[in-house]
Motif scaffolding. Structure first.
Motif, mmCIF file in Angstrom:
data_model
loop_
_atom_site.group_PDB
_atom_site.id
_atom_site.type_symbol
_atom_site.label_atom_id
_atom_site.label_comp_id
_atom_site.label_asym_id
_atom_site.label_seq_id
_atom_site.Cartn_x
_atom_site.Cartn_y
_atom_site.Cartn_z
ATOM 1 N N ALA A 16 149.991 66.993 -55.282
ATOM 2 C CA ALA A 16 150.459 68.186 -54.578
ATOM 3 C C ALA A 16 151.980 68.255 -54.495
ATOM 4 C CB ALA A 16 149.862 68.234 -53.177
ATOM 5 N N CYS A 17 152.663 67.138 -54.703
ATOM 6 C CA CYS A 17 154.135 67.116 -54.598
ATOM 7 C C CYS A 17 154.846 67.269 -55.930
ATOM 8 C CB CYS A 17 154.594 65.819 -53.937
ATOM 9 S SG CYS A 17 154.144 65.693 -52.207
ATOM 10 N N CYS A 18 154.404 66.504 -56.939
ATOM 11 C CA CYS A 18 155.196 66.447 -58.165
ATOM 12 C C CYS A 18 154.462 66.902 -59.427
ATOM 13 C CB CYS A 18 155.710 65.021 -58.370
ATOM 14 S SG CYS A 18 154.421 63.841 -58.824
ATOM 15 N N GLY A 19 153.157 67.095 -59.354
ATOM 16 C CA GLY A 19 152.415 67.551 -60.523
ATOM 17 C C GLY A 19 151.898 66.456 -61.437
ATOM 18 N N ARG A 20 152.188 65.184 -61.115
ATOM 19 C CA ARG A 20 151.628 64.067 -61.896
ATOM 20 C C ARG A 20 150.133 63.967 -61.584
ATOM 21 N NH1 ARG A 20 156.264 60.960 -59.665
ATOM 22 N NH2 ARG A 20 157.830 60.849 -61.300
ATOM 23 N N PRO A 21 149.398 63.151 -62.331
ATOM 24 C CA PRO A 21 147.988 62.930 -61.999
ATOM 25 C C PRO A 21 147.855 62.312 -60.606
ATOM 26 C CG PRO A 21 148.440 62.184 -64.227
ATOM 27 C CD PRO A 21 149.768 62.509 -63.612
ATOM 28 N N SER A 22 146.921 62.823 -59.824
ATOM 29 C CA SER A 22 146.720 62.299 -58.469
ATOM 30 C C SER A 22 145.989 60.964 -58.519
ATOM 31 C CB SER A 22 145.961 63.307 -57.610
ATOM 32 O OG SER A 22 144.688 63.563 -58.152
ATOM 33 N N GLU A 23 146.335 60.090 -57.598
ATOM 34 C CA GLU A 23 145.734 58.766 -57.503
ATOM 35 C C GLU A 23 145.292 58.436 -56.085
ATOM 36 O OE1 GLU A 23 148.143 55.871 -60.191
ATOM 37 O OE2 GLU A 23 149.554 57.344 -59.352
ATOM 38 N N GLU A 24 145.786 59.180 -55.111
ATOM 39 C CA GLU A 24 145.527 58.882 -53.700
ATOM 40 C C GLU A 24 145.078 60.145 -52.977
ATOM 41 O OE1 GLU A 24 145.960 55.784 -52.677
ATOM 42 O OE2 GLU A 24 147.221 54.981 -54.281
ATOM 43 N N VAL A 25 144.192 59.970 -52.016
ATOM 44 C CA VAL A 25 143.844 61.061 -51.100
ATOM 45 C C VAL A 25 144.640 60.792 -49.830
ATOM 46 C CG1 VAL A 25 142.030 62.224 -49.792
ATOM 47 C CG2 VAL A 25 141.532 61.311 -52.070
ATOM 48 N N ASP A 26 145.582 61.642 -49.549
ATOM 49 C CA ASP A 26 146.479 61.472 -48.408
ATOM 50 C C ASP A 26 145.979 62.262 -47.214
ATOM 51 O OD1 ASP A 26 149.088 60.761 -47.157
ATOM 52 O OD2 ASP A 26 149.370 62.938 -47.242
ATOM 53 N N HIS A 27 146.098 61.661 -46.031
ATOM 54 C CA HIS A 27 145.857 62.397 -44.790
ATOM 55 C C HIS A 27 147.179 63.078 -44.440
ATOM 56 C CE1 HIS A 27 142.513 59.490 -44.544
ATOM 57 N NE2 HIS A 27 141.899 60.535 -44.029
ATOM 58 N N ILE A 28 147.201 64.385 -44.496
ATOM 59 C CA ILE A 28 148.415 65.155 -44.236
ATOM 60 C C ILE A 28 148.955 64.812 -42.856
ATOM 61 C CG2 ILE A 28 149.346 67.483 -43.974
ATOM 62 C CD1 ILE A 28 147.083 68.351 -45.986
ATOM 63 N N GLU A 29 148.090 64.861 -41.870
ATOM 64 C CA GLU A 29 148.434 64.450 -40.513
ATOM 65 C C GLU A 29 147.836 63.056 -40.316
ATOM 66 O OE1 GLU A 29 147.393 65.954 -36.043
ATOM 67 O OE2 GLU A 29 147.646 67.464 -37.596
ATOM 68 N N ALA A 30 148.661 62.097 -39.938
ATOM 69 C CA ALA A 30 148.222 60.705 -39.816
ATOM 70 C C ALA A 30 146.993 60.581 -38.906
ATOM 71 C CB ALA A 30 149.356 59.848 -39.281
ATOM 72 N N VAL A 31 146.123 59.659 -39.277
ATOM 73 C CA VAL A 31 144.907 59.392 -38.503
ATOM 74 C C VAL A 31 144.891 57.934 -38.069
ATOM 75 C CG1 VAL A 31 143.570 61.200 -39.629
ATOM 76 C CG2 VAL A 31 143.548 58.899 -40.571
ATOM 77 N N ASP A 32 144.033 57.635 -37.090
ATOM 78 C CA ASP A 32 143.937 56.285 -36.548
ATOM 79 C C ASP A 32 142.762 55.504 -37.108
ATOM 80 O OD1 ASP A 32 146.198 56.524 -34.884
ATOM 81 O OD2 ASP A 32 145.015 57.602 -33.392
ATOM 82 N N GLY A 33 142.116 56.013 -38.137
ATOM 83 C CA GLY A 33 140.982 55.325 -38.741
ATOM 84 C C GLY A 33 139.774 56.234 -38.832
ATOM 85 N N PRO A 34 138.664 55.722 -39.360
ATOM 86 C CA PRO A 34 137.478 56.543 -39.610
ATOM 87 C C PRO A 34 136.863 57.186 -38.368
ATOM 88 C CG PRO A 34 137.248 54.395 -40.647
ATOM 89 C CD PRO A 34 138.498 54.361 -39.849
ATOM 90 N N ASP A 35 137.163 56.676 -37.196
ATOM 91 C CA ASP A 35 136.624 57.277 -35.975
ATOM 92 C C ASP A 35 137.452 58.464 -35.488
ATOM 93 O OD1 ASP A 35 134.505 55.481 -35.899
ATOM 94 O OD2 ASP A 35 135.656 54.025 -34.731
ATOM 95 N N ASP A 36 138.636 58.627 -36.050
ATOM 96 C CA ASP A 36 139.491 59.764 -35.703
ATOM 97 C C ASP A 36 138.837 61.021 -36.277
ATOM 98 O OD1 ASP A 36 141.554 61.787 -35.837
ATOM 99 O OD2 ASP A 36 143.043 60.201 -35.677
ATOM 100 N N PRO A 37 138.656 62.079 -35.478
ATOM 101 C CA PRO A 37 138.000 63.306 -35.972
ATOM 102 C C PRO A 37 138.685 63.932 -37.189
ATOM 103 C CG PRO A 37 138.405 63.457 -33.608
ATOM 104 C CD PRO A 37 139.026 62.178 -34.081
ATOM 105 N N ARG A 38 139.980 63.695 -37.366
ATOM 106 C CA ARG A 38 140.709 64.276 -38.498
ATOM 107 C C ARG A 38 140.535 63.472 -39.778
ATOM 108 N NH1 ARG A 38 146.247 63.774 -35.909
ATOM 109 N NH2 ARG A 38 145.146 61.942 -35.251
ATOM 110 N N PHE A 39 139.954 62.284 -39.710
ATOM 111 C CA PHE A 39 139.820 61.418 -40.876
ATOM 112 C C PHE A 39 139.056 62.103 -42.006
ATOM 113 C CE2 PHE A 39 138.000 58.118 -43.535
ATOM 114 C CZ PHE A 39 139.049 57.222 -43.676
ATOM 115 N N TRP A 40 137.928 62.718 -41.704
ATOM 116 C CA TRP A 40 137.068 63.328 -42.730
ATOM 117 C C TRP A 40 137.310 64.821 -42.905
ATOM 118 C CZ3 TRP A 40 134.817 60.226 -45.965
ATOM 119 C CH2 TRP A 40 134.507 58.924 -45.562
ATOM 120 N N GLU A 41 138.244 65.401 -42.193
ATOM 121 C CA GLU A 41 138.497 66.839 -42.258
ATOM 122 C C GLU A 41 139.185 67.194 -43.580
ATOM 123 O OE1 GLU A 41 141.330 69.797 -39.801
ATOM 124 O OE2 GLU A 41 140.089 68.434 -38.607
#
Length: 66
Positions: A16-41
């Motif tokens: 999403a930033c530079c147009g290279r092949p993606s390798e990571e799924v980034d959490h746009i807004e930081a999360v505290d782990g899988p129990d954080d409601p935003r983790f899977w959003e």
């Protein structure tokens, strides 16, 4: 997460930033782990290459080792 990550990156193959092949799924807004409601959003995910993901993580509040 591994299964979701593979699925997500197949559907979002470009950083999403530079147009290279993606390798990571980034959490746009930081999360505290899988129990954080935003983790899977899906609206909180973006595809990034490793370089852009590392740069973003290093500049976020807390950086590496949050």
């Amino acid at each position: 997460w591994r299964r979701y990550r593979r699925w997500y990156l197949r559907r979002h193959p470009v950083c999403a930033c530079c147009g290279r092949p993606s390798e990571e799924v980034d959490h746009i807004e930081a999360v505290d782990g899988p129990d954080d409601p935003r983790f899977w959003e899906p609206a909180n995910h973006q595809p990034l290459c490793h370089r852009c993901h590392s740069r973003k993580t290093a500049t976020e509040e807390g950086g590496f080792g949050r």
